[in-house]
Design an enzyme around this catalytic site. Structure first.
Site, short mmCIF file in Angstrom:
data_model
loop_
_atom_site.label_atom_id
_atom_site.label_comp_id
_atom_site.label_asym_id
_atom_site.label_seq_id
_atom_site.Cartn_x
_atom_site.Cartn_y
_atom_site.Cartn_z
N ILE A 131 0.86 -1.18 0.00
CA ILE A 131 0.00 0.00 0.00
C ILE A 131 0.89 1.24 0.00
O ILE A 131 1.72 1.41 0.89
CB ILE A 131 -0.93 0.00 1.23
CG1 ILE A 131 -1.97 -1.13 1.12
CG2 ILE A 131 -1.62 1.36 1.38
CD1 ILE A 131 -2.94 -1.00 -0.04
N LYS A 132 0.70 2.09 -1.00
CA LYS A 132 1.51 3.30 -1.12
C LYS A 132 0.85 4.46 -0.38
O LYS A 132 -0.35 4.70 -0.53
CB LYS A 132 1.70 3.69 -2.58
CG LYS A 132 2.72 2.86 -3.31
CD LYS A 132 2.89 3.29 -4.76
CE LYS A 132 3.83 4.45 -4.92
NZ LYS A 132 4.06 4.76 -6.35
N LEU A 133 1.66 5.13 0.40
CA LEU A 133 1.22 6.31 1.16
C LEU A 133 2.27 7.40 1.01
O LEU A 133 3.47 7.11 0.94
CB LEU A 133 1.07 5.97 2.64
CG LEU A 133 0.01 4.94 3.03
CD1 LEU A 133 0.42 4.21 4.31
CD2 LEU A 133 -1.34 5.63 3.22
#
Length: 316
Positions: A131-133
């Site tokens: 998951i990219k944040l």
């Protein structure tokens, strides 16, 4: 002698920075990364039309509210594209949380859980997802929560050493320090070009990599945002490098010996006490480039997310 892409694969895990299936099939990377801009680009390719239709059909089963349908369609489209990519790679797909949530820990966590559930419902396990944040304080805190739940994260839009240090201290799985965008800022400010070995983006990633290895942090360093293959070659040996198809093509066409520039020192230096929120803000604020580029990156991803939503809304 093999080409430089083949040699790079022996030193570094090569990741494709694209949402385009054909490019991924051609270069056979270990992993792939997407972002709102790449999803927008991919959504305009004819062969992806069925994925959009499927996402719209899903969204209509979830809500009668059009605004919610747009959100659900965008999320499912990102997952659908991710699922297609996973059919062609052995490793992980990175899927990004809406950039407009970059300063909201609680909503970032909720969105991440939702994306992961969509993947899980399609039979894809957590060990194939990142998951990219955005590497804001709030994004890093969201990642810290998610990592404890078994959801690995890729912290992106990373420009400052303060961001890198905070990510390691939060125990995030992977960071994506940007190279080319750092160089862009210094090139514009100083009005000159940089040799690859003196490239400010290359020097930034090198410093982060060495710090992590010296202090025994497990967080993976994945250099990102390259402008030329010179930057990539100067980071040979980095844990991972995510590279656009055009630069993968250049590497494949390049001959000559490639040597590792980054080597894991396997150090055990004492780690400093974790940064406080105020320390993080101050240290990050001292880096004018990082302040400007983080804000700009979030704005630009939000603009492309808006364009994607407008495109989807017109189809509903």
């Amino acid at each position: 002698m093999s080409n430089k892409l083949a040699q790079l694969r022996k030193l570094t895990t090569v990741v494709a920075d694209t949402g385009e299936i054909d490019a991924i099939k051609k270069y056979q990377p270990e992993d792939a990364t997407t972002n709102p801009s790449l999803i927008l680009k991919a959504a305009q390719i004819a062969e992806y039309a069925p994925l959009i239709d499927q996402a719209i059909a899903y969204a209509k089963t979830q809500s009668n509210d059009k605004a919610q349908q747009v959100q659900d369609t965008c999320d499912m489209l990102a997952v659908n594209i991710g699922k297609e990519i996973l059919k062609t790679i052995p490793g992980r797909i990175s899927t990004e949380v809406d950039a407009r949530l970059s300063y909201d820990t609680e909503r970032s966590v909720a969105k991440a859980r939702q994306l992961v559930k969509m993947y899980n419902d399609a039979g894809i396990s957590n060990d194939r997802i990142l998951i990219k944040l955005a590497s804001t304080w709030e994004g890093i805190r969201a990642a810290e929560i998610l990592e404890k739940e078994g959801i690995n994260c890729n912290l992106t839009l990373l420009f400052s050493f303060a961001q890198a240090r905070a990510c390691a201290e939060a125990g995030v799985f992977l960071i994506s320090p940007f190279v080319g965008r750092i160089m862009d800022w210094y090139k514009a400010k100083e009005g000159r070009d940089f040799a690859a070995s003196e490239d400010p983006g290359v020097l930034s990633v090198t410093k982060i990599y060495n710090y992590y290895k010296e202090h025994g942090y497990k967080t993976v360093v994945m250099g990102a945002s390259f402008r030329n293959i010179g930057e990539i070659l100067e980071l040979a040996g980095c844990d991972r490098l995510t590279i656009a198809p055009s630069l993968l093509a250049e590497l494949e066409a390049a001959e000559g010996e490639l040597v590792a520039k980054l080597v894991d020192s396997k150090g055990s230096k004492a780690r400093p006490a974790p940064m406080t929120h105020s320390e993080f803000l101050w240290e990050h604020n001292l880096d004018a480039m990082a302040v400007e580029k983080l804000a700009e990156g979030i704005r630009n991803f939000a603009v492309d997310q808006g364009k994607l939503e407008a495109m989807i809304a017109a189809k509903l």
